[in-house]
Design a protein around this motif. Sequence first.
Motif, PDB file in Angstrom:
ATOM      1  N   LEU A  63     -11.252  34.282  22.683  1.00 52.71           N
ATOM      2  CA  LEU A  63     -10.150  35.454  22.497  1.00 52.71           C
ATOM      3  C   LEU A  63     -10.292  36.112  24.043  1.00 52.71           C
ATOM      4  N   GLY A  64      -9.258  35.531  24.830  1.00 52.54           N
ATOM      5  CA  GLY A  64      -9.335  35.777  26.174  1.00 52.54           C
ATOM      6  C   GLY A  64      -8.951  37.367  26.481  1.00 52.54           C
ATOM      7  N   ALA A  65      -8.337  38.076  25.683  1.00 60.83           N
ATOM      8  CA  ALA A  65      -7.905  39.513  25.728  1.00 60.83           C
ATOM      9  C   ALA A  65      -9.364  40.210  25.638  1.00 60.83           C
ATOM     10  N   LEU A  66     -10.334  39.773  25.040  1.00 63.72           N
ATOM     11  CA  LEU A  66     -11.533  40.602  25.181  1.00 63.72           C
ATOM     12  C   LEU A  66     -12.162  40.344  26.498  1.00 63.72           C
ATOM     13  N   ALA A  67     -12.215  39.405  27.224  1.00 63.58           N
ATOM     14  CA  ALA A  67     -12.770  39.038  28.755  1.00 63.58           C
ATOM     15  C   ALA A  67     -12.504  39.982  29.689  1.00 63.58           C
ATOM     16  N   VAL A  68     -12.737  41.264  29.521  1.00 66.30           N
ATOM     17  CA  VAL A  68     -12.740  42.308  30.586  1.00 66.30           C
ATOM     18  C   VAL A  68     -13.409  41.744  31.796  1.00 66.30           C
ATOM     19  N   PHE A  69     -14.769  41.385  31.686  1.00 70.14           N
ATOM     20  CA  PHE A  69     -15.559  40.978  32.763  1.00 70.14           C
ATOM     21  C   PHE A  69     -15.616  39.548  33.064  1.00 70.14           C
ATOM     22  N   GLY A  70     -14.981  38.942  34.035  1.00 68.59           N
ATOM     23  CA  GLY A  70     -15.434  37.490  34.150  1.00 68.59           C
ATOM     24  C   GLY A  70     -14.022  36.752  33.690  1.00 68.59           C
ATOM     25  N   GLY A  71     -14.028  35.470  34.168  1.00 72.17           N
ATOM     26  CA  GLY A  71     -13.045  34.660  33.852  1.00 72.17           C
ATOM     27  C   GLY A  71     -13.357  33.472  32.682  1.00 72.17           C
ATOM     28  N   SER A  72     -12.438  32.655  32.680  1.00 79.35           N
ATOM     29  CA  SER A  72     -12.867  31.504  31.427  1.00 79.35           C
ATOM     30  C   SER A  72     -13.739  30.341  31.797  1.00 79.35           C
ATOM     31  N   GLN A  73     -13.915  29.702  30.863  1.00 78.18           N
ATOM     32  CA  GLN A  73     -14.882  28.334  31.164  1.00 78.18           C
ATOM     33  C   GLN A  73     -14.244  27.179  30.481  1.00 78.18           C
ATOM     34  N   TRP A 109     -14.209  31.829  26.717  1.00 78.17           N
ATOM     35  CA  TRP A 109     -14.650  32.964  27.369  1.00 78.17           C
ATOM     36  C   TRP A 109     -15.936  33.446  26.726  1.00 78.17           C
ATOM     37  N   PHE A 110     -17.014  32.720  27.004  1.00 74.43           N
ATOM     38  CA  PHE A 110     -18.278  32.742  26.503  1.00 74.43           C
ATOM     39  C   PHE A 110     -19.037  33.935  26.413  1.00 74.43           C
ATOM     40  N   GLN A 111     -18.580  34.661  27.523  1.00 72.14           N
ATOM     41  CA  GLN A 111     -19.350  35.971  27.873  1.00 72.14           C
ATOM     42  C   GLN A 111     -18.915  37.086  26.657  1.00 72.14           C
ATOM     43  N   ASN A 112     -17.884  36.912  25.980  1.00 79.72           N
ATOM     44  CA  ASN A 112     -17.545  37.771  24.969  1.00 79.72           C
ATOM     45  C   ASN A 112     -18.591  37.472  23.846  1.00 79.72           C
ATOM     46  N   ALA A 113     -19.199  36.701  23.655  1.00 79.41           N
ATOM     47  CA  ALA A 113     -20.398  36.293  22.667  1.00 79.41           C
ATOM     48  C   ALA A 113     -21.511  37.399  22.832  1.00 79.41           C
ATOM     49  N   ALA A 114     -21.671  37.972  23.932  1.00 74.16           N
ATOM     50  CA  ALA A 114     -22.805  38.823  24.516  1.00 74.16           C
ATOM     51  C   ALA A 114     -22.053  40.160  24.692  1.00 74.16           C
ATOM     52  N   PHE A 115     -21.162  40.413  25.435  1.00 83.16           N
ATOM     53  CA  PHE A 115     -20.565  41.531  25.965  1.00 83.16           C
ATOM     54  C   PHE A 115     -20.218  42.546  24.879  1.00 83.16           C
ATOM     55  N   VAL A 116     -19.708  41.987  23.755  1.00 90.32           N
ATOM     56  CA  VAL A 116     -18.918  42.678  22.726  1.00 90.32           C
ATOM     57  C   VAL A 116     -20.052  43.448  21.873  1.00 90.32           C
ATOM     58  N   TRP A 117     -21.359  43.088  22.054  1.00 88.69           N
ATOM     59  CA  TRP A 117     -22.561  44.059  21.212  1.00 88.69           C
ATOM     60  C   TRP A 117     -22.820  44.907  22.207  1.00 88.69           C
TER      61      TRP A 117
END
Length: 466
Positions: A188-198, A211-219
Amino acid sequence: MSSTTDTSRTGGEWLESWDPEDEATWDKGLAWKTLWVTTFCLTLAFVAWFLPSAIIPKLNALGYDFSKSQLYWMAAMPGLSAGLLRIVWMTLPPILGTRKMVALTTLLLVFSTVGWGVRVQSPTAPYWELMVLAFLAGIGGGAFSGFMPSTSYFFPRRMQGTALGLQAGLGNFGVSLVQLLTPILIGLGALAVFGGSQELEVAGKANKEVWFQNAAFVWVPLMIIGAAMAWTMLKSVPIKANIKQQFDIFGNQDTWWMTLLYIMTFGTFSGLAAQFGLLMLNLYGAGNEEIVRGSGATAEVLIQGYSVPDPVSYVFLGALVGAAARVVFSPLTDKMGGAIWTLISGIGLIASISFTMTALTPDTSSAEALQGGFDRFFWGMLAIFLFSGIGNASTFKQMPMIFERRQAGGVIGWTAAIAAFGPFFFGVGVTLFGPVAFYGIGVAWAVMCVAITWWRYARPGAPKPG
């Protein structure tokens, strides 16, 4: 951890004359509010603890270059950390009280969670730094040995099987939650407020933007909310017990017997939940050079007709089954006693581990043989999770029945601390001995625990029925 309150702690967050065994004065509403708020925070703690298990199998696909052994050790590190930290957290309920302990612990979860969100965005972090983040994730596992004993103070003994089973089981859902939602969140690229894609390179498949950062930042927002809820809504039971008093549990032989039994149940659950994805990858997926050569879109599948499984599509089911079993069987342990269900759990683990061992050496002679082996491996693993979850519920029913209230909280914390080493010992064991030999050790351990359960707790005339 005594049922006697400490009268020097009164007013504000500290309760007065708290005795859940007295129906006339027991505040049932406060007890259940404590259970639900603490359980919400415990679920987030398990999310933080097992977040590395959802990320580590994909690190190489994100551009890192770690060996199988390095990845096993990294996945094992949160278990080592949790085991060590649970020994600390088991002493905190009488010292800090429920309110401070739950609120501050939940805030601490933010650090490792943010760290993983930052470091998956670029494959430049050194191995030692990711190991530090894996260690800090163990704070989420350490929380269990503080949260569970403190919740036990709020409920009468007749309800502790259900209350602790609900808290532990729903908390355990954090494992399957993070493993289930990770593959969804990273797309979900729309959730990636911080950082770009991989760019994710999956063996045998086209490269994928994630956007692997979503897996962490959402919590992180939920962790902050949980800490605020704990600080504003919880109270503390003024239990009187210093460090020396808490450690008198080690003079009771049942502390050691129950430790062995909980290693069989929760040690198995946590160890397999942390390593399930890596084990599947290395036996039946891209980590097995006999099945797949190369990586990313250019990978060559050597066994034609065989579909390489993606671990993220399967691993959440193991923790889900184990957590659900803990919730569903907890009321049954209140009705029937814990010992009989611990016995059933041990026998079931002997059978399911033995069955799974037949699939730990993949047959690469044909696609059909390989697929059949994977099916046996997958269903065998789910059976192991089922019986470990039953045992998690039953052992936590036994402990409040075997020990007096002050010691029961300490034993719950201690056994949970030792069993939390499960991910560490599983990762090290598979690395040193190989899957087949290590699973064989698991069968032998379960046989020993069945004998202990029957002799000490379950047989007619047992010394400590419970």
